[in-house]
Design an enzyme around this catalytic site. Structure first.
Site, mmCIF file in Angstrom:
data_model
loop_
_atom_site.group_PDB
_atom_site.id
_atom_site.type_symbol
_atom_site.label_atom_id
_atom_site.label_comp_id
_atom_site.label_asym_id
_atom_site.label_seq_id
_atom_site.Cartn_x
_atom_site.Cartn_y
_atom_site.Cartn_z
ATOM 1 C CB SER A 1 36.167 46.601 3.325
ATOM 2 O OG SER A 1 35.713 46.265 2.035
ATOM 3 C CE1 TYR B 1 34.186 49.551 1.561
ATOM 4 C CE2 TYR B 1 33.324 50.896 3.282
ATOM 5 C CZ TYR B 1 33.614 49.709 2.904
ATOM 6 O OH TYR B 1 33.683 48.387 3.687
ATOM 7 C CE LYS C 1 35.791 50.303 6.190
ATOM 8 N NZ LYS C 1 35.459 50.332 7.635
ATOM 9 C CG PHE D 1 36.006 38.613 1.089
ATOM 10 C CD1 PHE D 1 36.802 38.683 2.241
ATOM 11 C CD2 PHE D 1 36.243 38.640 -0.237
ATOM 12 C CE1 PHE D 1 38.217 38.621 1.943
ATOM 13 C CE2 PHE D 1 37.687 38.668 -0.288
ATOM 14 C CZ PHE D 1 38.594 38.601 0.574
HETATM 15 C C1 WQD Z 1 27.881 43.326 -5.155
HETATM 16 C C2 WQD Z 1 27.562 43.078 -6.581
HETATM 17 C C3 WQD Z 1 27.416 45.100 -8.073
HETATM 18 C C4 WQD Z 1 23.713 46.338 -6.274
HETATM 19 C C5 WQD Z 1 30.408 45.515 -0.754
HETATM 20 C C6 WQD Z 1 29.910 46.595 0.443
HETATM 21 C C7 WQD Z 1 31.183 47.136 1.115
HETATM 22 C C8 WQD Z 1 32.067 46.193 1.420
HETATM 23 C C9 WQD Z 1 32.569 45.430 0.196
HETATM 24 C C10 WQD Z 1 32.387 45.230 3.637
HETATM 25 C C11 WQD Z 1 28.380 44.007 -7.407
HETATM 26 C C12 WQD Z 1 26.325 44.120 -7.975
HETATM 27 C C13 WQD Z 1 24.714 45.753 -6.565
HETATM 28 C C14 WQD Z 1 22.527 46.290 -7.417
HETATM 29 C C15 WQD Z 1 23.869 45.143 -8.730
HETATM 30 N N1 WQD Z 1 31.641 45.290 2.361
HETATM 31 N N2 WQD Z 1 24.955 45.040 -7.633
HETATM 32 N N3 WQD Z 1 23.068 45.997 -8.498
HETATM 33 O O1 WQD Z 1 30.172 46.704 -4.032
HETATM 34 O O2 WQD Z 1 31.069 44.054 -3.628
HETATM 35 O O3 WQD Z 1 30.897 46.146 -1.601
HETATM 36 O O4 WQD Z 1 31.268 44.518 0.128
HETATM 37 O O5 WQD Z 1 32.970 46.109 3.880
HETATM 38 O O6 WQD Z 1 30.941 47.865 2.204
HETATM 39 O O7 WQD Z 1 29.325 47.543 -0.138
HETATM 40 O O8 WQD Z 1 28.674 44.934 -2.837
HETATM 41 O O9 WQD Z 1 26.262 44.276 -2.631
HETATM 42 O O10 WQD Z 1 27.103 46.719 -3.488
HETATM 43 O O11 WQD Z 1 27.565 44.530 -4.976
HETATM 44 O O12 WQD Z 1 24.136 44.516 -9.949
HETATM 45 O O13 WQD Z 1 21.600 47.164 -7.223
HETATM 46 O O14 WQD Z 1 26.296 43.248 -7.036
HETATM 47 O O15 WQD Z 1 27.646 45.686 -9.228
HETATM 48 O O16 WQD Z 1 28.900 43.434 -8.563
HETATM 49 P P1 WQD Z 1 30.163 45.419 -3.148
HETATM 50 P P2 WQD Z 1 27.457 45.410 -3.621
#
Ligand code: WQD
Length: 347
Positions: A127, A152, A156, A181
């Site tokens: 990740s 998490y 990784k 990503f």
């Molecule tokens: C994206 C953006 C939140 C939910 C993910 C996967 C993780 C890894 C890395 C693969 C952030 C914002 C989110 C919500 C929001 N993937 N958000 N309201 O945290 O980048 O991590 O990519 O290995 O497993 O989880 O992804 O989709 O949780 O968040 O504002 O209800 O959306 O703050 O900026 P993240 P995400």
């Protein structure tokens, strides 16, 4: 004779899309999954898409005895693709031991069984969170990985270090680590997609469930980041592009085309989109407004992450093909399909 691939976490979001791509590329697939964040009906959905129903073993890889038994019984595995892990960044900040226990025990038991039963090809689901809060962007694979903000991400990072140590111990292990990503979207058929158990941690399923009326409103976790509109930027990539990259990496391993026994590749598009970019694009595509509220920042979030994609392009000959509209359109189609299926079951 078909090559036999063991896919751990193969009922999950990225795992199931990769299983479809593997079957379509004439591989035999065996799935291990503890169904902690997935459903076994994915197997039937994969059959609808490919005509093949892969075998599923419900095994918790944290159980070393069960894990060894499974590898002992299922001979002639040519490679292992390891997805099995908990993956909610924010949850991992609140429950670090759940993440270290699950993600590292599962990895170590799998690698020990591979060593015992002479399986030498390993693809690891990593990740972009291993980069922590990067000082420079876009991110290249040799970017100094800092201490990730979440356990998490740290599982990784530690996992990659474990794999490297095993390879450096004169084992016959060959491995490729793929640093995802932000995977979003769904298979074009609408039969498989992201369906986390319970309240979604990730942005896209939360948006689609809000649009479908399953959730009241989206919480946007902070708009005071140092970005163009104050909301965090991520490199969103279509899950099917990701799945296709796994098949290419697997063939590289099986054909012994690696340049070193342990290779690491970013899997992104190289484009960064903010949370509000995603929201606005989604509203434009589906033609309706989404209720949302700006709330406080979420623990573990970093301002920006997006990939330098040149290494995967040069060495794997892979580049993401699907654009943001396709990602969002496919995610919405999946949401509508799963809701109508659930309504049919209830009526
Ligand atoms: C994206 C953006 C939140 C939910 C993910 C996967 C993780 C890894 C890395 C693969 C952030 C914002 C989110 C919500 C929001 N993937 N958000 N309201 O945290 O980048 O991590 O990519 O290995 O497993 O989880 O992804 O989709 O949780 O968040 O504002 O209800 O959306 O703050 O900026 P993240 P995400």
């Amino acid at each position: 004779m078909k090559k036999k691939i063991l896919v751990t976490g193969g009922c999950g979001y990225i795992g199931s899309h990769t299983v479809v791509a593997l079957i379509e590329n004439n591989f035999e697939v065996l799935i291990i999954d503890d169904l902690s964040n997935s459903n076994k009906d994915v197997i039937d959905r994969i059959k609808i898409i490919t005509g093949v129903k892969p075998k599923l073993l419900e095994v918790d890889l944290k159980d070393g005895f069960l894990c060894d038994n499974m590898f002992c019984y299922h001979k002639n595995i040519d490679a292992v693709i390891h997805f099995a892990a908990h993956k909610a960044v924010s949850e991992s900040v609140e429950k670090p031991l759940k993440y270290y226990h699950n993600n590292l025990y599962a990895l170590i038991n799998t690698l020990m069984a591979m060593e015992k039963y002479n399986i030498s090809n390993f693809i690891f689901s990593s990740s972009a969170t291993v980069y922590g809060n990067p000082e420079t962007l876009p991110l290249t694979e040799d970017n100094k990985t800092q201490r990730p903000f979440s356990s998490y991400g740290n599982t990784k990072k530690i996992a990659e270090e474990i794999i490297e140590d095993v390879i450096n111990s004169n084992s016959n292990l060959s491995a490729i680590s793929l640093r995802y990503f932000n995977p979003i979207g769904a298979h074009e058929s609408g039969h498989i997609g992201e369906l986390p158990n319970g309240i979604p941690n990730n942005l896209m399923p939360y948006i689609t469930q809000t649009a479908a009326g399953v959730r009241d409103r989206l919480m946007v976790f902070g708009n005071d980041y140092p970005t163009k509109d104050g909301t965090p930027i991520r490199d969103y990539i279509h899950v099917v592009d990701l799945a296709e990259a796994h098949v290419i990496a697997l063939k590289r391993l099986l054909n012994h085309n690696q340049e070193t026994p342990f290779e690491i590749f970013n899997l992104g598009t190289g484009n960064g989109y903010s949370v509000l970019d995603i929201l606005n694009t989604f509203e434009k595509i589906i033609g309706k407004k989404i209720n949302y509220t700006i709330t406080d920042r979420r623990l573990g979030d970093v301002p920006q992450l997006y990939a330098d994609i040149n290494l995967a392009k040069e060495k794997l000959g892979w580049i993401a093909k699907r654009d943001l509209e396709n990602m969002i359109d496919s995610a919405w189609k999946w949401e509508q399909n799963i809701r109508s299926e659930q309504n049919e079951i209830m009526n």
